[in-house]
Design a protein around this motif. Structure first.
Motif, PDB file in Angstrom:
ATOM      1  N   TYR A  58      22.743  32.977  23.502  1.00  0.00           N
ATOM      2  CA  TYR A  58      22.631  32.113  24.673  1.00  0.00           C
ATOM      3  C   TYR A  58      23.582  32.665  25.726  1.00  0.00           C
ATOM      4  O   TYR A  58      24.794  32.435  25.639  1.00  0.00           O
ATOM      5  CB  TYR A  58      22.998  30.668  24.333  1.00  0.00           C
ATOM      6  N   PRO A  59      23.086  33.396  26.712  1.00  0.00           N
ATOM      7  CA  PRO A  59      23.986  34.008  27.703  1.00  0.00           C
ATOM      8  C   PRO A  59      24.868  33.003  28.428  1.00  0.00           C
ATOM      9  O   PRO A  59      26.037  33.264  28.694  1.00  0.00           O
ATOM     10  CB  PRO A  59      23.015  34.695  28.671  1.00  0.00           C
ATOM     11  N   GLN A  60      24.292  31.836  28.751  1.00  0.00           N
ATOM     12  CA  GLN A  60      25.044  30.790  29.432  1.00  0.00           C
ATOM     13  C   GLN A  60      25.454  29.724  28.420  1.00  0.00           C
ATOM     14  O   GLN A  60      24.614  29.231  27.670  1.00  0.00           O
ATOM     15  CB  GLN A  60      24.207  30.145  30.553  1.00  0.00           C
ATOM     16  N   TYR A  61      26.729  29.370  28.419  1.00  0.00           N
ATOM     17  CA  TYR A  61      27.202  28.381  27.450  1.00  0.00           C
ATOM     18  C   TYR A  61      26.648  27.001  27.769  1.00  0.00           C
ATOM     19  O   TYR A  61      26.648  26.562  28.926  1.00  0.00           O
ATOM     20  CB  TYR A  61      28.732  28.302  27.460  1.00  0.00           C
ATOM     21  N   SER A  63      26.695  23.009  25.663  1.00  0.00           N
ATOM     22  CA  SER A  63      27.159  22.292  24.473  1.00  0.00           C
ATOM     23  C   SER A  63      26.041  22.039  23.477  1.00  0.00           C
ATOM     24  O   SER A  63      26.277  21.997  22.262  1.00  0.00           O
ATOM     25  CB  SER A  63      27.799  20.961  24.881  1.00  0.00           C
ATOM     26  N   SER A  64      24.804  21.878  23.975  1.00  0.00           N
ATOM     27  CA  SER A  64      23.694  21.561  23.076  1.00  0.00           C
ATOM     28  C   SER A  64      23.086  22.789  22.409  1.00  0.00           C
ATOM     29  O   SER A  64      22.290  22.652  21.471  1.00  0.00           O
ATOM     30  CB  SER A  64      22.601  20.801  23.841  1.00  0.00           C
ATOM     31  N   THR A  65      23.433  23.990  22.860  1.00  0.00           N
ATOM     32  CA  THR A  65      22.899  25.207  22.256  1.00  0.00           C
ATOM     33  C   THR A  65      24.028  26.026  21.627  1.00  0.00           C
ATOM     34  O   THR A  65      24.158  26.075  20.406  1.00  0.00           O
ATOM     35  CB  THR A  65      22.151  26.042  23.310  1.00  0.00           C
ATOM     36  N   THR A  66      24.853  26.634  22.467  1.00  0.00           N
ATOM     37  CA  THR A  66      25.992  27.398  21.950  1.00  0.00           C
ATOM     38  C   THR A  66      26.892  26.513  21.103  1.00  0.00           C
ATOM     39  O   THR A  66      27.332  26.910  20.018  1.00  0.00           O
ATOM     40  CB  THR A  66      26.809  27.992  23.118  1.00  0.00           C
ATOM     41  N   ASP A  91      29.990  33.082  25.707  1.00  0.00           N
ATOM     42  CA  ASP A  91      28.925  33.347  26.667  1.00  0.00           C
ATOM     43  C   ASP A  91      28.980  34.808  27.082  1.00  0.00           C
ATOM     44  O   ASP A  91      29.936  35.525  26.759  1.00  0.00           O
ATOM     45  CB  ASP A  91      29.080  32.454  27.902  1.00  0.00           C
ATOM     46  N   TYR A  92      27.949  35.227  27.793  1.00  0.00           N
ATOM     47  CA  TYR A  92      27.957  36.567  28.396  1.00  0.00           C
ATOM     48  C   TYR A  92      27.117  36.569  29.675  1.00  0.00           C
ATOM     49  O   TYR A  92      26.475  37.548  30.033  1.00  0.00           O
ATOM     50  CB  TYR A  92      27.487  37.645  27.407  1.00  0.00           C
ATOM     51  N   TYR A  93      27.167  35.458  30.399  1.00  0.00           N
ATOM     52  CA  TYR A  93      26.336  35.244  31.578  1.00  0.00           C
ATOM     53  C   TYR A  93      26.598  36.226  32.714  1.00  0.00           C
ATOM     54  O   TYR A  93      25.732  36.445  33.559  1.00  0.00           O
ATOM     55  CB  TYR A  93      26.522  33.812  32.095  1.00  0.00           C
ATOM     56  N   GLN A  94      27.805  36.800  32.755  1.00  0.00           N
ATOM     57  CA  GLN A  94      28.120  37.733  33.829  1.00  0.00           C
ATOM     58  C   GLN A  94      28.408  39.146  33.316  1.00  0.00           C
ATOM     59  O   GLN A  94      28.916  39.986  34.049  1.00  0.00           O
ATOM     60  CB  GLN A  94      29.315  37.227  34.641  1.00  0.00           C
ATOM     61  N   ASP A  95      28.056  39.400  32.072  1.00  0.00           N
ATOM     62  CA  ASP A  95      28.262  40.723  31.503  1.00  0.00           C
ATOM     63  C   ASP A  95      27.439  41.758  32.260  1.00  0.00           C
ATOM     64  O   ASP A  95      26.241  41.569  32.509  1.00  0.00           O
ATOM     65  CB  ASP A  95      27.863  40.714  30.021  1.00  0.00           C
ATOM     66  N   ALA A 139      27.097  26.072  36.358  1.00  0.00           N
ATOM     67  CA  ALA A 139      27.895  27.062  37.091  1.00  0.00           C
ATOM     68  C   ALA A 139      27.625  28.468  36.584  1.00  0.00           C
ATOM     69  O   ALA A 139      27.537  29.424  37.369  1.00  0.00           O
ATOM     70  CB  ALA A 139      29.384  26.727  36.963  1.00  0.00           C
ATOM     71  N   GLN A 140      27.468  28.615  35.271  1.00  0.00           N
ATOM     72  CA  GLN A 140      27.211  29.934  34.705  1.00  0.00           C
ATOM     73  C   GLN A 140      25.799  30.415  35.048  1.00  0.00           C
ATOM     74  O   GLN A 140      25.587  31.609  35.321  1.00  0.00           O
ATOM     75  CB  GLN A 140      27.427  29.907  33.197  1.00  0.00           C
ATOM     76  N   ALA A 141      24.818  29.506  35.047  1.00  0.00           N
ATOM     77  CA  ALA A 141      23.455  29.882  35.419  1.00  0.00           C
ATOM     78  C   ALA A 141      23.420  30.341  36.877  1.00  0.00           C
ATOM     79  O   ALA A 141      22.791  31.359  37.212  1.00  0.00           O
ATOM     80  CB  ALA A 141      22.501  28.709  35.207  1.00  0.00           C
TER      81      ALA A 141
END
Length: 259
Positions: A58-61, A63-66, A91-95, A139-141
């Motif tokens: 899940y690239p974006q953290y 609470s219901s998934t990660t 997460d790795y949303y901005q990797d 915010a991460q999305a």
């Protein structure tokens, strides 16, 4: 989904083999379904693993998934007599590797269809109350979308950020994808490419909801074409990006001591 996940796992293991050899084991696990998280951990326990890195896809953290992955992992580990030293990737949303792989996927898709079109960046929705309570998902999305559209060199009027798959009567994150489709059609946008960065691999939701349901709704509102950009799935660039994340997370666990 399971097929792509297994192929991706195999490619990730192969990419890591050169640096860690037989001292590293890679296991696939699913929060809901098989192979389960508990089953994967039993397999690792049988291989005497004493260091554990958990990488939720899940690239974006959220609470219901990660968060659910972390909860189930922690619950299963309670049965171990000797707990492994454990690290979690939040997460790795901005990797950079992840963003580059997404951009390449979109460019390949546009080349295949023969032209660029308005890019609809659609994420899985969550109740707005989650964000109000402190969940960083929105915010991460939004950060992923900014980085992706910047990498593609898209002007602000060439892309739209939205959220799909809302359920029930409570307020979910907005703008809703269905509303975005309607708004774009009214603006005169006739061709759309849809990408869903929150999905590491394609599943029924992306293939049916976007490629079929949203396409039909957009065409009914005057659109000419809506196409779905495939998820990263088992693309070599996806495996390479994940391998780089893993290597970074394993710093301090030397080659000889790697799990």
């Amino acid at each position: 989904m399971a097929v792509y996940s297994r192929r991706l796992t195999a490619k990730l293991a192969a990419a890591l083999q050169a640096g860690f050899g037989d001292s590293l084991r890679v296991e696939l696990a699913m929060t809901y379904g098989n192979p389960s998280i508990a089953g994967a951990l039993r397999s690792l326990a049988g291989q005497n693993v004493d260091r554990l890195l958990v990488l939720p896809l899940y690239p974006q953290y959220c609470s219901s998934t990660t968060g659910s992955v972390f909860d189930r992992t922690s619950s299963a580990l309670q049965r171990w007599r000797w707990l492994p030293e454990t690290r979690f990737v939040n997460d790795y949303y901005q990797d950079a590797g992840y963003i580059e792989a997404l951009a390449a996927r979109i460019l390949e898709h546009w080349a295949a269809v023969g032209e660029r079109s308005h890019l609809l960046v659609s994420y899985h929705g969550i109740p707005a109350s989650y964000v109000a309570a402190g969940d960083p998902y929105q915010a991460q999305a939004e950060a992923t979308t900014r980085l992706l559209t910047s990498r593609l060199g898209l002007a602000p009027d060439m892309w739209t950020h939205c959220y799909q798959s809302r359920f029930g009567r409570v307020e979910w994150l907005q703008p809703y994808t269905e509303d975005a489709l309607r708004s774009l059609a009214k603006r005169g946008v006739r061709k759309l490419s849809v990408v869903s960065p929150s999905f590491a691999v394609d599943c029924l939701e992306t293939l049916e909801e976007i490629a079929i349901d949203y396409r039909d709704k957009f065409l009914a509102q005057g659109g000419e074409r809506l196409t779905l950009v495939p998820a990263l799935n088992d693309d070599d660039r996806h495996a390479a990006a994940l391998a780089a994340i893993v290597r970074n997370q394993l710093q301090g666990w030397t080659r000889g001591d790697a799990p």
